[in-house]
Write an enzyme that holds these catalytic residues in place. Structure first.
Site, mmCIF file in Angstrom:
data_model
loop_
_atom_site.group_PDB
_atom_site.id
_atom_site.type_symbol
_atom_site.label_atom_id
_atom_site.label_comp_id
_atom_site.label_asym_id
_atom_site.label_seq_id
_atom_site.Cartn_x
_atom_site.Cartn_y
_atom_site.Cartn_z
ATOM 1 N N CYS A 41 10.699 -3.751 -7.995
ATOM 2 C CA CYS A 41 12.062 -3.811 -7.485
ATOM 3 C C CYS A 41 13.356 -4.650 -7.437
ATOM 4 O O CYS A 41 13.605 -5.562 -6.605
ATOM 5 C CB CYS A 41 12.043 -3.770 -6.122
ATOM 6 S SG CYS A 41 9.880 -5.267 -5.933
ATOM 7 N N GLY A 63 0.521 -1.165 -0.124
ATOM 8 C CA GLY A 63 -0.318 -0.152 -0.293
ATOM 9 C C GLY A 63 1.320 1.632 0.198
ATOM 10 O O GLY A 63 -0.335 2.500 0.283
#
Length: 446
Positions: free
Chosen positions: A383, A267
């Protein structure tokens, strides 16, 4: 009641190997059982457990130099016990060598391996005597094996990276991956400024570093449980790596716009986006799993973000007609940029995973592209440090969809310099700024 700290670590490592659990979860679960231990004891457990996992390839290489029985043929308990012992001998030099050997022998006997206690003792004492004579693969003759052993990184990852970067760059990535990460906070600018948060945290006994890449980030040190801080409970910040924060800065959403974050959990990007928008408009924050969606809701409530709407949805499924001004695709990836935080990644991932994830990312991008309004913006990020998942996917996307790359060099903070930003993407290596390894690209619908 006295706790045998090495026995605790041995249980942690055995569970990780047996159950395939993530190390940070298993370690945190163990530490929560021993809240009554002092900080030094808890730090010892964490350091020895994490270090033994991080250095597994190097430890096994050393064991094989001093043992007639190869690591792979050892009983799991004995192998783990010896790995732990060698880690202490090499990386925790304040512990007396005799204590390391004696404790490993005691553990072997306690777990009914008395017949192998002499074997354990012999290897550890042999390593202790020859600690300055351990030989490593020659970097000129065996560059892949050298990097793999010295930095405990699987050979397939080294080989993969060497296809994209030179030896020195890969060496720097490996060094960065073996450094302890700093904890970065994203300031909730709706509730306080960076300076105000710094003052609040200092009053709570937290050590602060203001020298960051971004104006809304802070580094903190010497805090054992951030979630217990009053400032955390009041929603003055959330934990987020700076490279991840950079993705929301590059998205650069305007106030009163509609944003869809298609793979939102945990989030952080939805929260940072909502803060940039000053709690106006709407941020539709999605995840495929109900329990993760609940965590996003809790986070948004804690931060006081009323413009975040959480939904449970599979980003790879195309079954709706919705259009947004901005779409953020922070896709599931191999995570090779997070190794310093999650060492399990290098032990658990394979090249087949990379191929499979690159395919899933394309599926998600194809679906996400339909949700972007004409002239709207799509940001794709991961990532990971992986050409197949990053640059190759950008080429594929531009070739197959009605989008063009956007020059976002003007949005980069002063300290961050990448020429490729003019071409619509940047790749942040873990060695560049001490952040997570990250890839960010930006497109406009034609």
């Amino acid at each position: 009641m006295e706790v045998n700290l090495r026995a605790v670590v041995l249980d942690i490592l055995t569970e990780i190997e047996k159950e395939g659990e993530f190390s940070h979860i298993t370690i945190n679960n163990a530490l929560s059982k021993y809240q009554y231990l002092d900080r030094a004891q808890r730090a010892f457990i964490n350091r020895l457990a994490l270090g033994t996992i991080e250095c597994r390839i190097e430890l096994d290489y050393i064991i094989n130099q001093f043992s007639k029985t190869p690591v792979k043929k050892m009983k799991p308990f004995i192998r783990t016990n010896i790995r732990m012992g060698i880690y202490q001998l090499i990386f925790m030099d304040k512990i007396p060598q005799s204590a390391v050997c004696n404790e490993a022998v005691k553990l072997a006997k306690k777990h009914k391996f008395a017949s192998l206690s002499g074997f354990v003792n012999g290897i550890l004492r042999n390593v202790a005597r020859n600690i300055d004579n351990i030989s490593y693969p020659n970097k000129d003759k065996e560059p892949v094996k050298h990097l793999s052993v010295v930095y405990s990184c699987p050979e397939w990852i080294i080989e993969y990276w060497l296809k994209s970067y030179d030896f020195e760059t890969v060496n720097k990535i490996c060094i960065a991956n073996n450094k302890a990460p700093s904890i970065s906070l994203c300031v909730n600018t709706l509730k306080n400024t960076k300076e105000e948060l710094a003052d609040t945290l200092k009053n709570e006994g937290v050590e602060i570093d203001m020298d960051t890449l971004l104006p809304n980030s802070l580094y903190v040190r010497k805090t054992s449980n951030i979630g217990e801080l009053e400032s955390y409970k009041k929603g003055l910040f959330h934990i987020m790596d700076e490279s991840s924060m950079l993705a929301t800065r590059i998205l650069n959403p305007s106030e009163n716009s509609v944003v869809i974050d298609v793979c939102s959990a945990p989030g952080g990007k939805s929260f940072a986006t909502a803060e940039i928008m000053k709690n106006t408009g709407k941020v539709i924050s999605r995840d495929i799993y109900e329990h993760k969606a609940e965590l996003i809701k809790e986070g948004a409530d804690r931060l006081g973000l009323t413009n975040v709407e959480v939904q449970v949805k599979d980003a790879s499924e195309d079954n709706e007609d919705i259009k947004a001004d901005f779409v953020l695709v922070d896709a599931p990836c191999s995570g090779l940029g997070l190794v310093r935080k999650k060492p399990d990644i290098k032990n658990n991932k394979t090249m087949a995973d990379v191929e499979e994830l690159a395919s899933l990312q394309r599926k998600i991008l194809a679906v996400a592209s339909k949700k972007v309004k004409k002239d709207g913006i799509l940001v794709y990020s991961t990532c990971t440090v992986s050409e197949k998942e990053n640059v190759e996917n950008v080429r594929w996307f531009v070739d197959n969809f009605d989008f063009e790359p956007v020059d976002f060099s003007e949005l980069l903070p002063e300290k961050v310099k990448y020429e490729t930003a003019k071409k619509g993407y940047i790749e942040i290596l873990p060695s560049d700024y001490g952040t997570d390894g990250f890839f960010i690209s930006k497109f406009r619908r034609k």
